[in-house]
Design a protein around this motif. Sequence first.
Motif, PDB file in Angstrom:
ATOM      1  N   LEU A   1       1.317  -1.548  -0.013  1.00 47.86           N
ATOM      2  CA  LEU A   1       0.371  -0.070  -0.162  1.00 47.86           C
ATOM      3  C   LEU A   1       1.091   1.181   0.168  1.00 47.86           C
ATOM      4  O   LEU A   1       1.383   1.467   0.745  1.00 47.86           O
ATOM      5  CB  LEU A   1      -0.755   0.248   1.240  1.00 47.86           C
ATOM      6  N   THR A   2       0.238   2.228  -0.536  1.00 46.83           N
ATOM      7  CA  THR A   2       1.248   3.847  -0.458  1.00 46.83           C
ATOM      8  C   THR A   2       0.600   4.162   1.148  1.00 46.83           C
ATOM      9  O   THR A   2       0.075   3.316   1.709  1.00 46.83           O
ATOM     10  CB  THR A   2       0.758   4.151  -1.747  1.00 46.83           C
ATOM     11  N   GLU A   3       1.353   5.644   1.137  1.00 45.82           N
ATOM     12  CA  GLU A   3       1.379   6.114   2.685  1.00 45.82           C
ATOM     13  C   GLU A   3      -0.451   6.593   2.518  1.00 45.82           C
ATOM     14  O   GLU A   3      -1.413   6.199   3.309  1.00 45.82           O
ATOM     15  CB  GLU A   3       1.841   6.640   2.337  1.00 45.82           C
ATOM     16  N   ALA A   4      -1.034   6.866   1.204  1.00 44.53           N
ATOM     17  CA  ALA A   4      -2.240   7.531   1.476  1.00 44.53           C
ATOM     18  C   ALA A   4      -3.220   5.888   1.103  1.00 44.53           C
ATOM     19  O   ALA A   4      -4.484   6.601   1.887  1.00 44.53           O
ATOM     20  CB  ALA A   4      -2.346   8.356  -0.111  1.00 44.53           C
ATOM     21  N   ALA A   5      -3.107   4.904   0.316  1.00 46.36           N
ATOM     22  CA  ALA A   5      -3.883   4.064   0.904  1.00 46.36           C
ATOM     23  C   ALA A   5      -3.730   4.334   2.403  1.00 46.36           C
ATOM     24  O   ALA A   5      -5.006   3.276   3.027  1.00 46.36           O
ATOM     25  CB  ALA A   5      -3.808   3.383  -0.015  1.00 46.36           C
ATOM     26  N   ALA A  25      -6.408   7.798  -4.378  1.00 49.01           N
ATOM     27  CA  ALA A  25      -5.811   9.039  -5.083  1.00 49.01           C
ATOM     28  C   ALA A  25      -7.467  10.259  -4.776  1.00 49.01           C
ATOM     29  O   ALA A  25      -8.492  10.090  -5.252  1.00 49.01           O
ATOM     30  CB  ALA A  25      -5.584   9.149  -6.905  1.00 49.01           C
ATOM     31  N   ARG A  26      -6.960  11.568  -5.448  1.00 48.02           N
ATOM     32  CA  ARG A  26      -8.218  12.273  -5.049  1.00 48.02           C
ATOM     33  C   ARG A  26      -8.016  12.747  -6.457  1.00 48.02           C
ATOM     34  O   ARG A  26      -6.631  13.512  -6.495  1.00 48.02           O
ATOM     35  CB  ARG A  26      -8.235  13.157  -4.249  1.00 48.02           C
ATOM     36  N   GLU A  27      -8.415  13.067  -7.499  1.00 49.57           N
ATOM     37  CA  GLU A  27      -8.604  14.027  -8.795  1.00 49.57           C
ATOM     38  C   GLU A  27      -9.892  14.916  -9.043  1.00 49.57           C
ATOM     39  O   GLU A  27     -10.893  13.269  -8.735  1.00 49.57           O
ATOM     40  CB  GLU A  27      -8.547  12.485  -9.933  1.00 49.57           C
ATOM     41  N   GLY A  28      -9.481  15.636  -8.812  1.00 52.53           N
ATOM     42  CA  GLY A  28     -10.979  16.633  -9.035  1.00 52.53           C
ATOM     43  C   GLY A  28     -11.596  16.230  -8.382  1.00 52.53           C
ATOM     44  O   GLY A  28     -11.421  15.986  -6.619  1.00 52.53           O
ATOM     45  N   PHE A  84      -9.238   4.373  -4.665  1.00 52.31           N
ATOM     46  CA  PHE A  84      -8.289   3.190  -5.191  1.00 52.31           C
ATOM     47  C   PHE A  84      -7.834   2.958  -6.437  1.00 52.31           C
ATOM     48  O   PHE A  84      -8.269   2.873  -7.360  1.00 52.31           O
ATOM     49  CB  PHE A  84      -8.773   1.982  -3.997  1.00 52.31           C
ATOM     50  N   LYS A  85      -6.387   3.089  -6.509  1.00 53.97           N
ATOM     51  CA  LYS A  85      -5.854   2.706  -7.781  1.00 53.97           C
ATOM     52  C   LYS A  85      -4.615   0.949  -7.441  1.00 53.97           C
ATOM     53  O   LYS A  85      -4.455   1.251  -6.459  1.00 53.97           O
ATOM     54  CB  LYS A  85      -5.482   4.030  -8.101  1.00 53.97           C
ATOM     55  N   PHE A  86      -5.386   0.707  -8.338  1.00 58.63           N
ATOM     56  CA  PHE A  86      -4.521  -0.607  -8.393  1.00 58.63           C
ATOM     57  C   PHE A  86      -3.020  -0.904  -8.615  1.00 58.63           C
ATOM     58  O   PHE A  86      -3.621  -0.200 -10.686  1.00 58.63           O
ATOM     59  CB  PHE A  86      -5.235  -1.948  -9.070  1.00 58.63           C
ATOM     60  N   ASN A  87      -2.112  -0.315  -9.000  1.00 63.30           N
ATOM     61  CA  ASN A  87      -0.902  -0.580  -9.508  1.00 63.30           C
ATOM     62  C   ASN A  87      -0.531  -1.879  -9.883  1.00 63.30           C
ATOM     63  O   ASN A  87      -0.181  -2.558  -9.162  1.00 63.30           O
ATOM     64  CB  ASN A  87       0.147   0.115  -9.073  1.00 63.30           C
ATOM     65  N   ASN A  88      -0.807  -2.826 -10.640  1.00 63.21           N
ATOM     66  CA  ASN A  88      -0.555  -3.857 -11.029  1.00 63.21           C
ATOM     67  C   ASN A  88       0.315  -4.504 -11.975  1.00 63.21           C
ATOM     68  O   ASN A  88       0.045  -3.988 -13.150  1.00 63.21           O
ATOM     69  CB  ASN A  88      -1.828  -5.160 -11.048  1.00 63.21           C
ATOM     70  N   PRO A  89       0.918  -4.544 -12.143  1.00 62.04           N
ATOM     71  CA  PRO A  89       2.434  -5.675 -12.971  1.00 62.04           C
ATOM     72  C   PRO A  89       2.075  -6.630 -13.642  1.00 62.04           C
ATOM     73  O   PRO A  89       2.777  -6.756 -14.937  1.00 62.04           O
ATOM     74  CB  PRO A  89       3.750  -5.703 -12.218  1.00 62.04           C
TER      75      PRO A  89
END
Length: 107
Positions: free
Chosen positions: A5-9, A80-83, A88-93
């Motif tokens: 997890l990122t710090e934000a998550a 993430a906050r966008e506008g 949640f955003k999944f950064n899956n390789p």
Amino acid sequence: MSISLTEAAAQHVARFLEKRGKGEGIRLGVRTTGCSGLAYKLEFVDQVAHEDLRFESRGVRVFVDPKSLPYIDGTELDFAREGLNEGFKFNNPNVKSECGCGESFQV
């Protein structure tokens, strides 16, 4: 094998667990659906299943069922906050392609 997890998550999940007043962590998995084949599922864990694989990232426990792990191994969960939108955003390789609407993916 790992899930992180990122710090934000991690902060977002920790706040929600605190507000709920219960919970062991979160469960990350996949289900068959959508036009590309797989979609993520994310839920709070109040009771750990004996088959769950366990990870810890930034103080948050993450549980994954063994069948889902090959599809999400190495995934980083971000918040993430966008506008006006947030989520949640999944950064899956492992992802090879995603559907146009972003609801499902293929590995």
